[in-house]
Design a protein around this motif. Structure first.
Motif, PDB file in Angstrom:
ATOM      1  N   SER A  25       0.833  -1.200   0.000  1.00 40.81           N
ATOM      2  CA  SER A  25       0.000   0.000   0.000  1.00 40.81           C
ATOM      3  C   SER A  25       0.868   1.250   0.000  1.00 40.81           C
ATOM      4  O   SER A  25       1.997   1.259   0.502  1.00 40.81           O
ATOM      5  N   ALA A  26       0.323   2.318  -0.594  1.00 43.99           N
ATOM      6  CA  ALA A  26       0.940   3.647  -0.570  1.00 43.99           C
ATOM      7  C   ALA A  26       0.119   4.539   0.344  1.00 43.99           C
ATOM      8  O   ALA A  26      -1.123   4.445   0.366  1.00 43.99           O
ATOM      9  N   ARG A  27       0.799   5.418   1.106  1.00 46.29           N
ATOM     10  CA  ARG A  27       0.131   6.223   2.114  1.00 46.29           C
ATOM     11  C   ARG A  27       0.595   7.670   2.048  1.00 46.29           C
ATOM     12  O   ARG A  27       1.775   7.939   1.810  1.00 46.29           O
ATOM     13  N   ALA A  28      -0.337   8.584   2.300  1.00 38.96           N
ATOM     14  CA  ALA A  28      -0.033  10.018   2.386  1.00 38.96           C
ATOM     15  C   ALA A  28      -0.792  10.575   3.579  1.00 38.96           C
ATOM     16  O   ALA A  28      -1.957  10.225   3.804  1.00 38.96           O
ATOM     17  N   ASN A  29      -0.136  11.430   4.338  1.00 36.87           N
ATOM     18  CA  ASN A  29      -0.755  11.893   5.580  1.00 36.87           C
ATOM     19  C   ASN A  29      -0.393  13.330   5.922  1.00 36.87           C
ATOM     20  O   ASN A  29       0.624  13.858   5.473  1.00 36.87           O
ATOM     21  N   THR A  69       1.948  21.701  11.944  1.00 37.54           N
ATOM     22  CA  THR A  69       1.425  20.868  10.862  1.00 37.54           C
ATOM     23  C   THR A  69       2.518  20.526   9.864  1.00 37.54           C
ATOM     24  O   THR A  69       3.276  21.396   9.438  1.00 37.54           O
ATOM     25  N   GLY A  70       2.579  19.247   9.502  1.00 34.87           N
ATOM     26  CA  GLY A  70       3.520  18.775   8.499  1.00 34.87           C
ATOM     27  C   GLY A  70       2.847  17.787   7.570  1.00 34.87           C
ATOM     28  O   GLY A  70       1.620  17.735   7.471  1.00 34.87           O
ATOM     29  N   ALA A  71       3.640  16.979   6.889  1.00 38.11           N
ATOM     30  CA  ALA A  71       3.107  16.008   5.939  1.00 38.11           C
ATOM     31  C   ALA A  71       4.066  14.831   5.832  1.00 38.11           C
ATOM     32  O   ALA A  71       5.236  14.913   6.230  1.00 38.11           O
ATOM     33  N   GLY A  72       3.552  13.729   5.284  1.00 40.82           N
ATOM     34  CA  GLY A  72       4.392  12.555   5.129  1.00 40.82           C
ATOM     35  C   GLY A  72       3.860  11.618   4.067  1.00 40.82           C
ATOM     36  O   GLY A  72       2.679  11.673   3.697  1.00 40.82           O
ATOM     37  N   TRP A  95       7.859  15.358   7.084  1.00 38.71           N
ATOM     38  CA  TRP A  95       8.293  16.746   7.228  1.00 38.71           C
ATOM     39  C   TRP A  95       7.544  17.290   8.432  1.00 38.71           C
ATOM     40  O   TRP A  95       6.379  17.652   8.340  1.00 38.71           O
ATOM     41  N   MET A  96       8.201  17.329   9.589  1.00 36.71           N
ATOM     42  CA  MET A  96       7.542  17.687  10.832  1.00 36.71           C
ATOM     43  C   MET A  96       7.833  19.132  11.221  1.00 36.71           C
ATOM     44  O   MET A  96       8.846  19.712  10.822  1.00 36.71           O
ATOM     45  N   GLN A  97       6.940  19.669  12.038  1.00 34.78           N
ATOM     46  CA  GLN A  97       7.078  21.036  12.531  1.00 34.78           C
ATOM     47  C   GLN A  97       6.480  21.119  13.929  1.00 34.78           C
ATOM     48  O   GLN A  97       5.364  20.655  14.164  1.00 34.78           O
ATOM     49  N   ALA A  98       7.221  21.680  14.868  1.00 39.07           N
ATOM     50  CA  ALA A  98       6.713  21.976  16.205  1.00 39.07           C
ATOM     51  C   ALA A  98       6.867  23.472  16.446  1.00 39.07           C
ATOM     52  O   ALA A  98       7.834  24.088  15.976  1.00 39.07           O
ATOM     53  N   ARG A  99       5.940  24.086  17.196  1.00 35.77           N
ATOM     54  CA  ARG A  99       5.903  25.538  17.300  1.00 35.77           C
ATOM     55  C   ARG A  99       5.982  26.010  18.752  1.00 35.77           C
ATOM     56  O   ARG A  99       5.597  25.289  19.678  1.00 35.77           O
TER      57      ARG A  99
END
Length: 240
Positions: A25-29, A69-72, A95-99
């Motif tokens: 399977s391929a996944r996007a989040n 907010t990020g993506a993967g 690709w993560m981000q913390a604020r």
């Protein structure tokens, strides 16, 4: 308890010698990450210095407790065994981000130093490559099914970069763009993973908690504590 959960995938892998079939399977989040630990913060200050007419700014502590907010994306191979027993290997990129919120700016030059109220926010971006080995069970049938997995996740942090901007009473505005190499590039995590399938399309969610410290030691903090927590929500598509 965490060591027991980490042992579950190894035990289930040993029982999968006669698995029925393998799925891909391929996944996007979308990803929502934050730092947790003794030396993380919800609110921080900006330190700005001026030398030879050039200003440089950086956050005093960029390891924020606010979700960013990020993506993967990822690809997964999964063995479906008897009685719905599952083992899976997932290779992905996040690709993560913390604020953190900014409320103060410290300004210094060759003749003076002072602090002023400020506003804005600073983010710490941490792109990483991840590998997840999970084991669990499938509940339901072919058209509607739930996959539940738990297991270890290993992340290799490619970079860590602080970026932020806002306003202040000093000169009307501030911004940062600074490299923040992590104390540990390898982050060992524990991950729980759910996917609800309808035919080939799935709705997925996962939660990972890391054990590695990201904050480098300093003369004032010899043993810093700043680890990652990451929530993913997205879509999966079964290739086979």
């Amino acid at each position: 308890m965490k060591y027991l959960l980490l042992a579950v995938p190894a035990m289930l892998l040993a029982t999968q010698a006669f698995g029925q079939h393998i799925e891909y399977s391929a996944r996007a989040n979308a990803g929502f990450s934050e730092f947790r630990g003794e030396h993380t913060t919800a609110t921080t200050a900006i330190s700005t210095s001026a030398a030879n007419g050039v200003e440089s700014s950086r956050a005093v502590n960029p390891y924020g407790q606010h979700l960013g907010t990020g993506a993967g994306i990822s690809l997964r191979a999964q063995r479906v065994g008897k009685a719905g027993l599952l083992t899976a290997f997932d290779l992905g990129f996040d690709w993560m981000q913390a604020r953190a919120t900014v409320n103060t700016i410290y300004y210094s030059n060759s003749s003076a130093s002072y602090s002023r109220a400020a506003s804005g926010r600073v983010s710490l971006y941490t792109p990483s490559i991840t590998a997840f080995a999970g084991a669990g069970w499938r509940l339901g049938g072919q058209k509607l099914a739930l996959d539940a997995l738990v297991g270890p996740e290993l992340a290799y942090v490619l970079d860590a970069r602080e970026k932020g901007n806002g306003t202040s009473a000093v000169n009307g505005g501030w911004s940062t763009d600074v490299s923040r190499p992590p104390a540990n590039r390898l982050d060992f995590r524990l991950r729980g993973d759910l996917t609800v399938w309808r035919n080939r399309v799935g709705l997925m969610g996962s939660f990972s908690t890391g054990f590695a410290n990201y904050q480098p030691a300093t003369t004032s903090i010899a043993n810093p504590d700043a680890s990652v927590r990451l929530l993913r929500v997205g879509l999966a598509y079964r290739l086979k």
